[in-house]
Design a protein around this motif. Sequence first.
Motif, mmCIF file in Angstrom:
data_model
loop_
_atom_site.group_PDB
_atom_site.id
_atom_site.type_symbol
_atom_site.label_atom_id
_atom_site.label_comp_id
_atom_site.label_asym_id
_atom_site.label_seq_id
_atom_site.Cartn_x
_atom_site.Cartn_y
_atom_site.Cartn_z
ATOM 1 N N GLN A 230 -1.423 -0.027 33.701
ATOM 2 C CA GLN A 230 -2.940 -0.762 33.725
ATOM 3 C C GLN A 230 -3.499 -0.904 31.783
ATOM 4 O OE1 GLN A 230 -6.373 -0.007 35.704
ATOM 5 N NE2 GLN A 230 -5.955 -1.838 37.150
ATOM 6 N N ARG A 231 -4.231 -2.298 31.649
ATOM 7 C CA ARG A 231 -4.206 -2.400 30.275
ATOM 8 C C ARG A 231 -5.480 -3.180 29.943
ATOM 9 N NH1 ARG A 231 -1.084 -6.601 27.291
ATOM 10 N NH2 ARG A 231 -2.066 -8.308 28.225
ATOM 11 N N THR B 226 2.373 -2.409 25.532
ATOM 12 C CA THR B 226 1.716 -1.595 25.947
ATOM 13 C C THR B 226 0.647 -1.048 24.441
ATOM 14 O OG1 THR B 226 3.374 0.050 24.123
ATOM 15 C CG2 THR B 226 3.838 0.104 26.573
ATOM 16 N N CYS C 177 -4.211 1.928 27.933
ATOM 17 C CA CYS C 177 -3.032 1.712 28.775
ATOM 18 C C CYS C 177 -2.858 2.807 28.806
ATOM 19 C CB CYS C 177 -2.137 0.671 28.664
ATOM 20 S SG CYS C 177 0.031 1.474 27.975
#
Length: 456
Positions: free
Chosen positions: A409-410, A205, A367
């Motif tokens: 998602q990052r 994160t 993220c």
Amino acid sequence: MKNNIPVFGSKQAQENVILNKLNQEPLEPEMAYRLIKDQLIDEGNARQNMATFCQTYMEPEATKLMAETLEKNAIDKSEYPSTAAIEEACVNIIADLWNAPSMENKIGTSTVGSSEACMLGGMAMKFRWQEEAVKRGVDITKNKPNLVISSGYQVCWEKFCVYWDIELRTVPMDEDQLSIDVDKVMDYVDDYTIGIVGILGITYTGKYDDIKALDEKVEQFNQETGRELGIHVDAASGGMFAPFVFPDLEWDFRLNNVVSINTSGHKYGLVYPGIGWVIWKDRKYLPEKLIFSVSYLGGSIPTMAINFSRSASQILGQYYNFYRFGFEGYKSIHLRTQKVAMKIAEAIEKTELFDIYNDGSNIPIVCYKLKDNSSVAWNLYDLADRLQMKGWQVPAYPLPEDLENIVIQRFVCRGDFGMNMADALIQDINRSISELNKADVSMHVHEKPHVQGFTH
Ligand SMILES: *Cc1c(COP(=O)(O)O)cnc(C)c1O
């Protein structure tokens, strides 16, 4: 030698380049170069890879210096004394960035990456715990030693614990904080705890553990129990970012119980993989047993890295960046990267489809997850696929333990990711979303959480 045969008319060009058994005969160097290089053609454009923290660009002068020094063996301090001095200079520079209280007493080394550096930091904690526990009269054979860390740990800590037969004791993260729960962490500590790892930049994160608050808890614990429990900070991503962007954030050797720190030179240190660093605030935190000596100009020099021979070119690449950029250079690159990440986060926010977990302001990663009440017929795996069609590599994956039903998602923004590239990415995200909204076939919507793409 049949030098006049064109590469694409050659016998080799008709055959598979990836062999499992040596060819009997040699082939011309240009042919080997061309065919191997071509074999890599489908690997995507590294600079569009939003999944990795690892550096994908260095200046041509840096690359030249590194290519010209590949033969130098980092461990051979007597043949390459200047290289050894440059490695030591890097350790000094990093120790200074991390506010080491004494330049004489600190000790550190380069490594292949943070994984090796964490292994060393962990071993030092284990050996020190052992000595200390015996002194306290703890029966060290009764239970396994344990290491306390948040459930957002990187896989290298799992490896460390498996290799050394240590219990990995994870403090669950909650969805609001997504970093170590400082109020609960001491509940996990007992006589067999070798140390606590704080993470400056949780891989999943990008959140920073609150190391200062953790230090206060550990201080109180040590005062009450007379123990010397230490904190190792895994600053793989944040260790070369925070000193430039948040010089007032206290997470490093300014804190009493932070005894060792690692970072990846190949993340925000801006060097190609693999280079890492580990530094102990004071030699006393690195048990003598773990220090070996190699010869150096007729004398000897301490070494504590696990690997022996490896090229020094990465160390020289790190030094090139330090020497060339200086403090202001790193700062300007990192501030720009941060700005880019925040702009991407804003664009994501604007779609009103996602909840943002990290907006790029601490380390430049963005993220997010799809909003719980979102009514779209696609999910983040579909969005990742769409973006891949446009050349962007973006992972989608579930959060760790206790939060594994949340898929996120990052985007990792790096030093070479300019605002122009960010604008192109934002355009592609918006286009992908409207394409997905219009598409009537969606393949992933009922899929269980899983990892798609590289996430470390
Ligand atoms: C990337 C990362 C590692 C592993 O680092 P390498 O340099 O790839 O070995 C360890 N810990 C954290 C928090 C990371 O982000």
